[in-house]
Enzyme design. Structure first.
Site, PDB file in Angstrom:
ATOM      1  N   GLY A 161      -6.748   1.273  -6.937  1.00  0.00           N
ATOM      2  CA  GLY A 161      -7.777   1.982  -6.512  1.00  0.00           C
ATOM      3  C   GLY A 161      -8.994   1.004  -5.714  1.00  0.00           C
ATOM      4  O   GLY A 161      -8.788  -0.251  -5.949  1.00  0.00           O
ATOM      5  N   CYS A 162      -9.651   1.528  -4.807  1.00  0.00           N
ATOM      6  CA  CYS A 162     -10.756   0.810  -4.202  1.00  0.00           C
ATOM      7  C   CYS A 162     -11.657   0.033  -4.971  1.00  0.00           C
ATOM      8  O   CYS A 162     -11.917  -1.022  -4.884  1.00  0.00           O
ATOM      9  CB  CYS A 162     -11.196   1.743  -3.138  1.00  0.00           C
ATOM     10  SG  CYS A 162     -11.889   3.141  -3.680  1.00  0.00           S
TER      11      CYS A 162
END
Length: 346
Positions: free
Chosen positions: A149-150
């Protein structure tokens, strides 16, 4: 040439992925799918790709996709990559999933946080967490890569040197992160409406954000013991970028200069992690449009805490760029293939 398919090609991350892959010298874009825009040329949906990407978007047909592609990227909401992964395994192809379906190793944690049944539990052991700076060697041999994920990308890279060197109290980790609106995806919602986001700054997912268990899982592996974090993300009135400010209590006395040297040693030779000089701090503009992660560390002598700043472009190092970096690792190519560019400025 490696035949590549992109599922979910018209989301923000999917479109960035197509743009990056279009300049990859070893890739042939074979199949692009979109539930919303099937039948339309990619460039009609994204005019900036006119004359660059000529593919017509297709409806998802999993058998056709797997039969015609060597590597498949899935840029879909959670829950949708599982049937594709099952077919990929049957046909001995390779998958890079930009969603959350294969990031968490504990299926009970996945189902608790994502409120979705995991229908491909047997594949979790085949999936490798796709952070090349930490897992490069096992990514090379992997069949399923779970693209991080970011927020976790910025946080894990920011904390990895401290945890592996046992320099901080893992019970005191506080993460204050800010993201551009593109991180919320391309779907329409009141929260991301122009009038709601412009001139506004708001916290969301306070103590409940789904990236929390992903962060804790990976930090615990680095630390060698369970880690619990306080994580608060914020939505900012900008299009792209993440800036994470991370606080931790130091176990022993150390200076900013000494910590900076430790970080530089840890990331020595890493193409995409830039450890900034003491007193220089990352900015989202400094990484916008690039696959870089910029990091700085500062020791607050008065409180005996370390403050880590970590900046990435949420759509590139936080999604599509990291996925291409993982592809390069899997294929044994230089990691900066199709990613060898600085960010855009101003």
């Amino acid at each position: 040439m490696i035949k590549v398919g992109v599922v979910g090609a018209t989301g923000y991350a999917g479109a960035e992925l197509v743009r990056l892959l279009s300049r990859h010298p070893k890739v042939e874009l074979t199949m692009l799918t979109s539930q919303t825009y099937a039948g339309k040329p990619m460039w009609e949906v994204f005019p900036h790709l006119y004359g660059i990407v000529d593919n017509t978007l297709e409806e998802l047909n999993i058998p056709k996709l797997v039969a015609n592609c060597d590597v498949i990227f899935t840029a879909l909401p959670h829950g949708h990559a599982m049937p594709i992964a099952q077919e990929v395994m049957k046909k001995s192809k390779r998958l890079i999933d930009l969603g959350a379906d294969f990031r968490l190793k504990d299926v009970n944690i996945y189902q608790a946080w994502y409120k979705t049944e995991h229908t491909a539990q047997l594949l979790l052991n085949n999936a490798v967490y796709g952070l090349p700076e930490l897992y490069r060697e096992i990514i090379k041999q992997s069949v399923i890569v779970a693209n991080p994920g970011c927020y976790p990308t910025s946080v894990i890279l920011g904390l990895a040197p401290l945890l592996t060197n046992e320099m901080v109290d893992t019970k005191t980790l506080i993460i204050d992160a800010k993201s551009g609106v593109s991180g919320a995806g391309r779907g329409l919602s009141l929260k991301t409406h122009f009038s709601e986001t412009t001139n506004n700054f708001q916290a969301y997912g306070v103590a409940t954000h789904r990236h929390t268990p992903e962060i804790e899982q990976e930090l615990a592996l680095l630390a060698g013991n369970p880690v619990t974090v306080s994580f608060t993300p914020h939505l900012t009135p900008m299009i792209r970028g993440i800036l994470s400010t991370i606080y931790a209590s130091l176990i022993n006395n150390v200076t900013t200069e000494e910590l900076t040297a430790i970080y530089r040693q840890f990331y020595q030779g890493e193409r995409f992690v830039r450890v900034l000089p003491a007193g220089m701090y990352p900015t989202t503009k400094g990484v916008a449009g690039s696959n870089h992660c910029d990091i700085s560390v500062t020791v607050d002598v008065r409180t005996k805490r370390v403050i880590v700043l970590s900046a990435i472009d949420n759509l590139i190092k936080g999604a599509a760029g990291q996925a291409v970096q993982n592809l390069n690792v899997m294929l044994g190519l230089p990691e900066d293939t199709a990613l060898d560019f600085a960010g855009i400025y101003p």
